[in-house]
Every structure is written in structure tokens, then in C-alpha cells.
Design a protein around this motif. Sequence first.
Motif, PDB file in Angstrom:
ATOM      1  N   SER A 112      13.384  -1.340   5.517  1.00 49.27           N
ATOM      2  CA  SER A 112      13.129  -1.929   6.839  1.00 49.27           C
ATOM      3  C   SER A 112      14.426  -2.497   7.415  1.00 49.27           C
ATOM      4  CB  SER A 112      12.102  -3.054   6.705  1.00 49.27           C
ATOM      5  OG  SER A 112      12.640  -4.099   5.919  1.00 49.27           O
ATOM      6  N   GLU A 113      14.411  -2.769   8.705  1.00 56.50           N
ATOM      7  CA  GLU A 113      15.569  -3.360   9.359  1.00 56.50           C
ATOM      8  C   GLU A 113      15.843  -4.753   8.784  1.00 56.50           C
ATOM      9  OE1 GLU A 113      17.892  -2.259  11.337  1.00 56.50           O
ATOM     10  OE2 GLU A 113      18.801  -4.248  11.509  1.00 56.50           O
ATOM     11  N   GLU A 114      14.781  -5.501   8.487  1.00 57.35           N
ATOM     12  CA  GLU A 114      14.992  -6.848   7.934  1.00 57.35           C
ATOM     13  C   GLU A 114      15.685  -6.766   6.565  1.00 57.35           C
ATOM     14  OE1 GLU A 114      11.573  -9.106   6.777  1.00 57.35           O
ATOM     15  OE2 GLU A 114      12.728 -10.959   6.582  1.00 57.35           O
ATOM     16  N   ALA A 115      15.220  -5.840   5.724  1.00 49.79           N
ATOM     17  CA  ALA A 115      15.851  -5.680   4.401  1.00 49.79           C
ATOM     18  C   ALA A 115      17.304  -5.234   4.556  1.00 49.79           C
ATOM     19  CB  ALA A 115      15.065  -4.673   3.565  1.00 49.79           C
ATOM     20  N   SER A 148       8.172  -0.251   5.224  1.00 46.49           N
ATOM     21  CA  SER A 148       9.307   0.674   5.343  1.00 46.49           C
ATOM     22  C   SER A 148       9.298   1.386   6.691  1.00 46.49           C
ATOM     23  CB  SER A 148       9.279   1.700   4.211  1.00 46.49           C
ATOM     24  OG  SER A 148       9.640   1.074   3.005  1.00 46.49           O
ATOM     25  N   GLU A 149      10.464   1.474   7.290  1.00 42.62           N
ATOM     26  CA  GLU A 149      10.606   2.075   8.622  1.00 42.62           C
ATOM     27  C   GLU A 149      11.488   3.321   8.582  1.00 42.62           C
ATOM     28  OE1 GLU A 149      12.472  -1.246  10.443  1.00 42.62           O
ATOM     29  OE2 GLU A 149      10.680  -2.486  10.354  1.00 42.62           O
ATOM     30  N   MET A 150      12.040   3.609   7.418  1.00 45.25           N
ATOM     31  CA  MET A 150      12.948   4.767   7.305  1.00 45.25           C
ATOM     32  C   MET A 150      12.875   5.293   5.880  1.00 45.25           C
ATOM     33  SD  MET A 150      16.486   2.553   7.446  1.00 45.25           S
ATOM     34  CE  MET A 150      15.847   1.176   8.396  1.00 45.25           C
ATOM     35  N   THR A 151      13.532   6.410   5.635  1.00 48.78           N
ATOM     36  CA  THR A 151      13.559   6.972   4.277  1.00 48.78           C
ATOM     37  C   THR A 151      14.597   6.207   3.444  1.00 48.78           C
ATOM     38  OG1 THR A 151      15.302   8.543   4.840  1.00 48.78           O
ATOM     39  CG2 THR A 151      13.013   9.303   5.128  1.00 48.78           C
ATOM     40  N   GLU A 152      14.547   6.411   2.143  1.00 49.85           N
ATOM     41  CA  GLU A 152      15.506   5.738   1.258  1.00 49.85           C
ATOM     42  C   GLU A 152      16.939   6.179   1.582  1.00 49.85           C
ATOM     43  OE1 GLU A 152      14.668   6.134  -2.905  1.00 49.85           O
ATOM     44  OE2 GLU A 152      16.389   4.921  -3.495  1.00 49.85           O
ATOM     45  N   TRP A 153      17.114   7.476   1.835  1.00 43.90           N
ATOM     46  CA  TRP A 153      18.483   7.954   2.099  1.00 43.90           C
ATOM     47  C   TRP A 153      18.995   7.453   3.448  1.00 43.90           C
ATOM     48  CZ3 TRP A 153      14.227  10.892   0.938  1.00 43.90           C
ATOM     49  CH2 TRP A 153      13.644  11.656   1.963  1.00 43.90           C
ATOM     50  N   GLU A 154      18.102   7.267   4.402  1.00 47.37           N
ATOM     51  CA  GLU A 154      18.539   6.677   5.678  1.00 47.37           C
ATOM     52  C   GLU A 154      18.953   5.219   5.460  1.00 47.37           C
ATOM     53  OE1 GLU A 154      15.747   9.333   8.732  1.00 47.37           O
ATOM     54  OE2 GLU A 154      14.986   7.444   7.928  1.00 47.37           O
ATOM     55  N   PHE A 155      18.205   4.533   4.612  1.00 47.68           N
ATOM     56  CA  PHE A 155      18.510   3.140   4.292  1.00 47.68           C
ATOM     57  C   PHE A 155      19.880   3.030   3.613  1.00 47.68           C
ATOM     58  CE2 PHE A 155      18.123  -0.810   1.824  1.00 47.68           C
ATOM     59  CZ  PHE A 155      17.526  -1.678   2.731  1.00 47.68           C
ATOM     60  N   ILE A 189      19.388  14.247  -1.260  1.00 49.46           N
ATOM     61  CA  ILE A 189      20.798  14.590  -1.498  1.00 49.46           C
ATOM     62  C   ILE A 189      21.487  14.936  -0.168  1.00 49.46           C
ATOM     63  CG2 ILE A 189      22.348  16.319  -2.565  1.00 49.46           C
ATOM     64  CD1 ILE A 189      21.183  14.768  -4.805  1.00 49.46           C
ATOM     65  N   ASN A 190      20.810  15.742   0.618  1.00 55.67           N
ATOM     66  CA  ASN A 190      21.425  16.201   1.874  1.00 55.67           C
ATOM     67  C   ASN A 190      21.423  15.127   2.955  1.00 55.67           C
ATOM     68  OD1 ASN A 190      22.138  18.852   1.055  1.00 55.67           O
ATOM     69  ND2 ASN A 190      19.965  19.402   1.126  1.00 55.67           N
ATOM     70  N   GLY A 191      20.667  14.042   2.722  1.00 56.33           N
ATOM     71  CA  GLY A 191      20.609  12.964   3.707  1.00 56.33           C
ATOM     72  C   GLY A 191      21.682  11.911   3.502  1.00 56.33           C
TER      73      GLY A 191
END
Lengths: 275, 254
Positions: A112-115, A148-155, A189-191
Motif C-alpha cells: 500500500s501507499e502507507e506501507a 494492498s494496492e499494487m503487486t509486490e514487484w511494483e512495491f 522477475i520481469n516487473g
Amino acid sequence: MTFSFGLGLRTQHYHDFLEKSQPVDWLEVISDNYMVDGGKPLVMLDKIRADYPMVMHGVSMSIGAIKGVDPEYLRKLKKLEQRIQPMWLSDHLCWTGVHGRNLHDLLPLPFSEEALQVVTRNVNQVQEYLQRPLVLENVSSYVEFQESEMTEWEFLTEVCQRTGCQLLLDINNIYVSSFNHGFDASEFINGVPVGSVKQFHLAGHQNNGDHIIDTHDHPVCKDVWTLYKEALQRFGFIPTMIERDDNIPELEELLAELGQARTIADEVFSQKVAV
Amino acid sequence: MSLATLQNDFQSLVLDPECRSADWVADSKHGLGSKQRLAIYHNAYRIRLTEVLRDTFEHTASYIGDEWFERLAGSYVQANTSEHSNIGLYGQAFPEHLAQVLKHDQEVAELAHLDWTLRRAFDGSNADVITREALEKLAAEGVSIEKFSPVPTLKLCLHHFNTLDIWHAINQEEVPPQVVALDEPMHVMTWRKGYSPHFRSVSAVEYAAINYLCEGCDLEAIGEALSLGFPGADIVNEFGLMIARWLDDEILTA
């Protein structure tokens, strides 16, 4: 990029490393095991450090804790860092407890953005204190969060971009979490941006059929080797190590497993040269 | 839900005796249900802390057996959270827990306390130990040392049972002797010599002398205090032998 292979230093192998030169380029030490007052652990550390470059890897920084990183922990870590002079220093992108308690586990964060803001604040604080970039490892997880607001790789990408820290990509952890949560490990991996990865971990796990537990007590499995090859193709030659924390075999067995990593890297490298 | 609330609730869930489900966990489209997923963290917490207790209190675990140890470790884990980043320090209150729970088997707590102090001595602070050779060299140079300090790993405790015999037997993988309550409590000293933790019994006179040493008294003051405290003893001779043994044991620093 350094093309090198290492192992996690474990007490069972002290004698092997002291007795003769072993075919590893560096050793990774668990920082927390050496944040002690004195005695044999630090003596062994100093003796082995004299012959091998080292990297430091911690388990208790709790970089995702809302209250921030414990200053006393950081003080001890810096003292050890000055003693070891590691090539780099890593911990996990997780939290380990709140309100002064430590659950001694690598607990996942909501993406999340807060995290992100909490992690960014904490990483900046640590990097400022240590005066070096931090390297963060993706953890295996068994739950996902409503928040969660995004994927782990985006985070992970955002954390790197906001703080300048780098990543320790644990290929096994990507595999474990992808199995447990049903996402595509290749997409992970590709992210992740090329250039943000400092180190790879390779490890084993326990497959229980409908879920996988990240036990680090087995050899690296075939699927993780395949994913490692993919990661090498994307990120280039990243320093790689085998991480075994339980059911620790003779050093020769781990060196053989590391040899498998070298072979795969050689294959990828020769293909790239051929292209 | 804020991150603070989520972390607080996650921690409570792990620490609670029974695992429960949580509405902040995303519905899983794959594999396990959410409560089973949380149970992985719930179980792992208990397994990890029980393992570290078993490692720290190795002789105690051997003495009472796996099943009993598991039960006692389980009750300790449920009653005590860890407040240390170093997981090795988690068992600090375990001997006291055993003393509370096993009122009729107090030797178990005594054995656990011995396991604990030896483990802490293992990675306790270093010190520049004065050896007999170093002292002789200083004497030859005309330098006399009037005051010593004990090494930082040195601890004293009181035993009421034949715990040292039990520990030795377990350490040599032999059947431990029957527990025996001692006629008089016995003073025991633990410390680290080289890389290895050590222990031995000490007499009442030596116990008093080490206490004076720990309090920062110089050798002359210790000798005087011992003469007053033990009027029937040959303190001059006994204290001299004591210092020689302390040098061999490597418990003295300047």
C-alpha cells in the motif's frame, strides 16, 4: 557487474573455511549472529574474514515497522559493519514485531501507499545512519492483504526509486510466494527494474501440495533453477549464493549446488556472447 | 485499515493461544484458506521459540525428555514474548518459569540456570586476561599489581542439588544420577576460559573472596576481610593458592 558466487557462512563449516581455501568468491554472514559482546563467534568471524570478502545479511531490522527501526539495533549493526567492512549489507522487506516485541519472523507488509511511506522513511533513516545503500530482500509470504494496492514487484520498484536502495532477489521466495498466491513468477522477475538488483539468493523449500513453506532446509528445486536462469537473462550476472539455514549438509554438498549455479550462469553468459 | 492497526492485529493474532481468521487477509483464490494461512505464522512462532529454548537449554531438555520439555517450553512461549532482536536471549526467564511450575523438581530449574549462564558466557564480553606468565614477567620488571577485576563472564550462583553431577553425566551422554538434595548449598562459579564456558564449585571462603573481587576490593583488602570473616582458616596460605588457581582459570583481568 561482479560475476561471483558465495555461500552463507554457518558454524558447521567454520573448520572447512579455516582449514583450506574454499572455492567461493565471498561469504554472507547473518549479522544478528555476530551482534554479540565477544567470544568464539567474533573470533571465528575475524579469522575467516581475513581470507574471504563478506556481505552482511540481517533478519531483525524490521524495516517495515510503523514505529521505525530500533536505534540500539542500528548502533550494534554499524559497529559490526565497521568490523566486517562488507561489500554490501542487506535485510528483509518485512516487519518483525511492534510495541517492543519481536516475533522473530519475516512478516509481510501490505503493498500500500502507507506501507511505502513507512518503508521509505525507515530506509532513508538507515541509509543516513550507515552511510551506505541498504539492500532489501523480498520475503516468502503466506497471506495477502485487503489493503494492498499494487503487486509486490511494483512495491519493490517504488521502494528502490524512492530511496535508492537495492534489492536482494530471493529467487526461491519469488517461487514460494507465486505458488502460494497464484501469480506468475516470471511476471515478478520481469516487473523488477534491471539495475536494481545487487544479489540473488537460491534456497530450498518444503512443498506441501496446496502450499509451500520456505524452510531453507532442502536443495534448490528444478523450478527455482529455471527461474534463476530467467533472472540471469533479465538482470545479467548478479552475485549469487546458496542459502541453507536448516538441515545443513557438508560443505561439499553446498559447493556442488553452487557449482550448478555457476554452470547455469555460464550457459546464459555463453548464449549472450553468442548472440 | 491503517498499517499500525494491521500490524497490531497481526501480532496479537500470532501471540494469542488460538489462531483465528482476520478480515484484513485477502480472500485466497489459490491453495489454502485465510485462517490456514495465518496458522502458518501462528505455528512457526511457537516452533521457532521452542527450538531456540531446546538449543539454549540442551542439558535440561535431555534431562527431562522431549515430551515434558516441549510442554514446558510451550507454556513459557505462551506466557513470555520476546523483546530482544537476538533470539538467543529469549530464554532468560525460562529457569525462573521452571522454578515456578516445577515446585517439587527444583533441580530442573537449577540445571536450566546452569545451561543459561554457560550459554551467555559463550558470547559474553572479552577481556584481557592476566596469565601466570604475564604476572611473573611483570614481577620480574618490578611491577606489582595490587588489584584485579574478574572477567566479565564470571557469575556466581548457589546450588541446592547435585546439579553439576547431573550436567556432567548428560554432557558425557551417560545416565544422570538420581537427584540428591545437598546437605549444604554449594556455591558454583561459571565463566569463559578461551572459547569455552567453564564451571566449578567454590568453597565458602573462595565465594567470599570472589564477591570482594567483584566489588572492586584490592588484594590487601580482600585478605583482611577474609581473615576477619573466617578466623579459623589459614587465610594467607588459602588466599595465595586461590589467586594461583584464578590465574590458571583465567578469571582475572588487571
